[in-house]
Design a protein around this motif. Structure first.
Motif, PDB file in Angstrom:
ATOM      1  N   VAL B  77       0.807  -1.256  -0.031  1.00  0.00           N
ATOM      2  CA  VAL B  77      -0.028   0.116  -0.051  1.00  0.00           C
ATOM      3  C   VAL B  77       1.048   1.169   0.093  1.00  0.00           C
ATOM      4  CG1 VAL B  77      -1.869   1.208   1.219  1.00  0.00           C
ATOM      5  CG2 VAL B  77      -1.804  -1.103   1.321  1.00  0.00           C
ATOM      6  N   VAL B  78       0.896   2.019  -1.051  1.00  0.00           N
ATOM      7  CA  VAL B  78       1.549   3.183  -1.243  1.00  0.00           C
ATOM      8  C   VAL B  78       0.628   4.271  -1.238  1.00  0.00           C
ATOM      9  CG1 VAL B  78       3.101   4.437  -2.689  1.00  0.00           C
ATOM     10  CG2 VAL B  78       3.085   1.873  -2.881  1.00  0.00           C
ATOM     11  N   VAL B  79       1.205   5.443  -0.223  1.00  0.00           N
ATOM     12  CA  VAL B  79       0.261   6.431  -0.195  1.00  0.00           C
ATOM     13  C   VAL B  79       1.037   7.878  -0.808  1.00  0.00           C
ATOM     14  CG1 VAL B  79      -1.210   5.798   1.793  1.00  0.00           C
ATOM     15  CG2 VAL B  79       1.270   7.067   2.259  1.00  0.00           C
ATOM     16  N   VAL B  80       0.304   8.644  -1.301  1.00  0.00           N
ATOM     17  CA  VAL B  80       1.081   9.884  -1.954  1.00  0.00           C
ATOM     18  C   VAL B  80       0.325  11.107  -1.448  1.00  0.00           C
ATOM     19  CG1 VAL B  80      -0.288   9.190  -4.128  1.00  0.00           C
ATOM     20  CG2 VAL B  80       1.508  10.853  -4.037  1.00  0.00           C
ATOM     21  N   SER B  81       0.721  12.027  -1.209  1.00  0.00           N
ATOM     22  CA  SER B  81       0.110  13.394  -0.890  1.00  0.00           C
ATOM     23  C   SER B  81       1.084  14.434  -1.845  1.00  0.00           C
ATOM     24  CB  SER B  81       0.466  13.741   0.361  1.00  0.00           C
ATOM     25  OG  SER B  81      -0.685  14.890   0.726  1.00  0.00           O
ATOM     26  N   ILE B  82       0.131  15.303  -2.488  1.00  0.00           N
ATOM     27  CA  ILE B  82       0.675  16.492  -3.269  1.00  0.00           C
ATOM     28  C   ILE B  82      -0.053  17.715  -2.280  1.00  0.00           C
ATOM     29  CG2 ILE B  82       0.545  17.596  -5.373  1.00  0.00           C
ATOM     30  CD1 ILE B  82      -0.527  14.876  -6.425  1.00  0.00           C
ATOM     31  N   GLU B 112      -5.302  22.683  -8.490  1.00  0.00           N
ATOM     32  CA  GLU B 112      -6.465  22.307  -8.931  1.00  0.00           C
ATOM     33  C   GLU B 112      -6.730  20.659  -9.316  1.00  0.00           C
ATOM     34  OE1 GLU B 112      -7.366  24.796 -12.139  1.00  0.00           O
ATOM     35  OE2 GLU B 112      -7.388  26.639 -10.688  1.00  0.00           O
ATOM     36  N   PRO B 113      -7.822  20.329  -9.158  1.00  0.00           N
ATOM     37  CA  PRO B 113      -7.882  18.746  -9.169  1.00  0.00           C
ATOM     38  C   PRO B 113      -7.111  18.106 -10.566  1.00  0.00           C
ATOM     39  CG  PRO B 113      -9.947  19.614  -8.386  1.00  0.00           C
ATOM     40  CD  PRO B 113      -9.033  20.812  -8.670  1.00  0.00           C
ATOM     41  N   LEU B 114      -7.516  18.913 -11.705  1.00  0.00           N
ATOM     42  CA  LEU B 114      -6.795  18.308 -13.016  1.00  0.00           C
ATOM     43  C   LEU B 114      -5.295  18.287 -12.950  1.00  0.00           C
ATOM     44  CD1 LEU B 114      -7.400  17.931 -16.044  1.00  0.00           C
ATOM     45  CD2 LEU B 114      -6.865  20.031 -16.572  1.00  0.00           C
ATOM     46  N   ALA B 115      -4.914  19.493 -12.255  1.00  0.00           N
ATOM     47  CA  ALA B 115      -3.286  19.268 -11.957  1.00  0.00           C
ATOM     48  C   ALA B 115      -2.915  18.190 -10.978  1.00  0.00           C
ATOM     49  CB  ALA B 115      -2.919  20.542 -11.372  1.00  0.00           C
ATOM     50  N   VAL B 116      -3.628  17.926 -10.092  1.00  0.00           N
ATOM     51  CA  VAL B 116      -3.363  16.765  -9.220  1.00  0.00           C
ATOM     52  C   VAL B 116      -3.640  15.598  -9.882  1.00  0.00           C
ATOM     53  CG1 VAL B 116      -4.342  15.724  -7.030  1.00  0.00           C
ATOM     54  CG2 VAL B 116      -3.975  18.047  -7.101  1.00  0.00           C
ATOM     55  N   SER B 223       6.821  18.912  -8.133  1.00  0.00           N
ATOM     56  CA  SER B 223       5.868  18.624  -9.398  1.00  0.00           C
ATOM     57  C   SER B 223       6.822  19.036 -10.430  1.00  0.00           C
ATOM     58  CB  SER B 223       4.841  19.739  -8.927  1.00  0.00           C
ATOM     59  OG  SER B 223       5.275  20.867  -8.695  1.00  0.00           O
ATOM     60  N   ALA B 224       7.782  19.521 -10.477  1.00  0.00           N
ATOM     61  CA  ALA B 224       8.503  20.049 -11.678  1.00  0.00           C
ATOM     62  C   ALA B 224       9.022  18.648 -12.474  1.00  0.00           C
ATOM     63  CB  ALA B 224       9.781  20.791 -11.390  1.00  0.00           C
TER      64      ALA B 224
END
Ligand SMILES: Cc1cc2nc3c(=O)[nH]c(=O)nc-3n(C[C@H](O)[C@H](O)[C@H](O)COP(=O)(O)OP(=O)(O)OC[C@H]3O[C@@H](n4cnc5c(N)ncnc54)[C@H](O)[C@@H]3O)c2cc1C
Lengths: 311, 268
Positions: B77-82, B112-116, B223-224
């Motif tokens: 289980v891998v969790v990720v946060s932005i 925004e959700p699209l970028a996420v 993010s880059a």
């Protein structure tokens, strides 16, 4: 350019929420084309053609669309999107599932649950369970919007727009329908369209008591039945009765909250009701802060009296 | 690992049992119990000194993923946060619940959700999960978009508003909370599922697991690195308080209530 409006329906009838989204679309301005997608939906397309302000109805009638699964529905909408600069739908479970898919495939942002059209590219929407209202402007070439139906009046059914048949593209075949357990509200008005809503909370204590105490009042008033999350989680009421931030948003003429404390997440779904009544044992329950009429009492005494006194 | 599970599983007759890798995105948001305030200059919501937690729907997603692991149906289980650097705390909570490792994509911008979704797509392309469980909405922006957008960008199957997830071989059977009640669909894996409130009740992390979580790896990226355009598409012109309702009157009896509703409010 024109507006593509995705109609909400249950395969049998056009939802009133479509009429409300139509009046939001009218405020944006432009020719409105209503897309009715499903299997065996010619009657629904006919109903949509009566909506005031609609220039035409596009009917995609295909077995692959029968259950309105998001993947084939998104493919259909993308096949039509080129002709439109606004794609809009009432914020129902179906639209909430498909519209972000459409937005992503078009590489545009979605503005969710608009409550006001400020101009053709600027909208108001609630954030933080309705505790703040944001005004946002989109910079994208195409606008993908969902509409909080309770915030707009329903367009009237006075029109007779033409119905055009559109082909459904091949189903991507990613998901399949297995079964549905629907229609717990037979004989009662739809929660999001009802003029009166009677809601019960954790205080009801069991599904039996919910039925014995809440339903007679709702029946006599011709009201829809709502519930708090606590009542649904505890199994006193089905999931589709939940009102709130993560349930349904309602704004009836009269909302009667029985044994509901008034958590922000619940208020988010009903605080735009015209008249709110709270019946609660606890004089300090937060629900009283938004109630027009508050009665500090035991609901098990009040509701039977209430039902008896109604004709 | 896979072979062991496959041979020990009852369902191996139906084909190879899939032992999934599950990816769960988690967002740091204002705690659900906080009544937020709008800044007097209408520039946004005042988040100074406000209690922050993991988005409740993400907590449900993490719990579900861990239950699959405990049932032998997931291997990792891998969790990720932005989000901002402090999202590390959110990832630590997920690790304390039982996730194996974490990825933090640090950004001070409000994405925004699209970028996420685009960043998550990038992560999915290297991590190659079988299932991504996304919270159905974040309780701050209430957008309800990210999971669906991610699924579309990946070209995967999706099921939103899940109250039950069952996985057999390369299919997932999902019960969804829809407007008319419940709907069950079957998805071909890999897929994106968004979690609803009644999927499960998340656990509280025990003290030993909180200690253990401190040693679990958090990989940091920017993010880059994903080489995608994450610039905002929406301009927030202003943020206001909603119209407030004033408390009305207290009535003393059922009879008085009925009378007011009939003759004063005229709603019945
Ligand atoms: C992410 C998230 C999303 C949520 N989404 C929603 C949502 O969409 N909708 C929603 O409703 N909630 C939602 N909640 C839950 C919400 O925070 C509350 O927990 C919930 O609304 C409480 O339900 P309740 O008022 O029925 O129960 P309680 O808060 O327990 O209140 C029960 C009330 O009944 C009163 N009472 C008890 N006995 C009697 C009696 N005999 N007569 C009269 N009154 C009595 C008590 O005084 C009390 O005020 C959400 C929470 C989170 C974290």
């Amino acid at each position: 350019m024109a507006i593509l409006l995705l109609a909400e329906h249950d395969g049998v009838a056009l939802s009133e929420q479509t009429a409300r989204a139509t009046s939001a679309a009218q405020k944006i301005g432009g020719d409105i084309h209503v897309l009715v997608a499903g299997g065996g939906v010619s009657g629904i397309a006919g109903a949509a053609a009566k909506l005031a302000g609609v220039a035409k109805v596009l009917m995609a009638d295909d077995p692959s669309l029968k259950n309105q699964l998001s993947e084939p529905l998104a493919v259909l909408m993308i096949s039509l999107a080129g002709n439109y600069d606004t794609i809009i739908a009432p914020a129902t479970a179906t639209a909430k599932s498909v519209m972000p898919r459409v937005a992503a495939l078009l590489d545009v942002a979605q503005v969710s649950e608009i409550i006001e059209v400020v101009s053709s590219d600027t909208f108001k929407r609630p954030i933080y369970a309705g505790n703040a209202i944001q005004t946002v402007q989109t910079r994208d070439a195409k606008r993908v919007l969902t509409v909080r139906a309770a915030s707009f009046p329903a367009a009237e059914f006075t029109n007779s727009a033409p119905v055009e048949i559109v082909a459904a593209p091949a189903d991507p075949g990613l998901s399949t329908f297995v079964s549905a357990a629907l229609a717990t509200n037979i004989g009662r008005p739809d929660l999001t369209a009802a003029k009166i809503v009677v809601s019960g909370g954790r205080a009801l204590g069991s599904a039996e008591k919910f039925k014995d105490v809440i339903l007679p009042v709702a029946e006599k008033l011709g009201a829809a039945v709502g519930a708090s999350r606590a009542a649904v989680d505890s199994g006193y009421a089905p999931n589709d009765w939940q009102v709130g931030q993560t349930g349904k948003i309602v704004a009836p003429d009269l909302y009667i909250a029985c044994g509901i404390s008034g958590a922000i997440q619940h208020l988010a779904g009903m605080k735009d009701s015209k008249i709110i009544v709270a019946i609660n044992k606890d004089p300090d329950a937060p629900i009283f802060q938004v109630a027009d009429y508050g009665l500090v009492a035991d609901l098990f005494e009040v509701l039977p009296e209430f039902a008896d006194a109604l004709p | 690992m896979l072979a062991i599970f496959a041979t020990s599983s009852k369902s191996c007759a139906k084909g190879i049992e899939r032992v999934m890798k599950i990816l769960v995105p988690v967002k740091r948001v204002v705690d659900a119990n906080v009544k937020i305030r709008v800044k007097p200059d209408h520039s946004g919501v005042d988040l100074a000194n406000v209690k922050m937690t993991m988005n409740p729907f993400d907590e449900i997603s993490v719990e579900e993923a861990i239950r699959f692991k405990e049932a032998g149906k997931a291997k990792e289980v891998v969790v990720v946060s932005i989000g901002p650097g402090k999202s590390e705390e959110t990832l630590r909570s997920a690790l304390a619940m039982g996730a194996d490792r974490a990825i933090l994509i640090e950004t001070e911008e409000q994405l925004e959700p699209l970028a996420v979704a685009k960043i998550l797509k990038g992560i999915a392309s290297t991590e190659k999960p079988d299932l991504i469980i996304v919270g159905k909405q974040a309780i701050d922006d209430d957008c309800n978009q990210t999971g669906q957008m991610l699924s579309a960008l990946l070209g995967w199957a999706q099921a939103t508003f899940a109250s039950k997830i069952e996985v057999e071989a390369d299919r997932a059977k999902i019960t969804r909370e829809v407007d008319g009640g419940l709907q069950t669909v079957e998805l071909r894996l890999p897929a994106v599922v968004t979690s609803d409130l009644r999927l499960n009740e998340p656990r509280y992390a025990s003290l030993p697991s909180i200690m253990k979580a401190k040693k679990k790896p958090i990989e940091k990226k920017t993010s880059a690195e994903f080489g995608i355009d994450i610039s905002p598409r929406l301009t927030i012109l202003k943020t206001e308080e909603p119209e407030s309702r004033k408390a009305g009157v207290r009535v003393q009896s059922t009879v008085e209530l009925l009378d007011k509703l009939k003759s004063e409010a005229r709603v019945i």
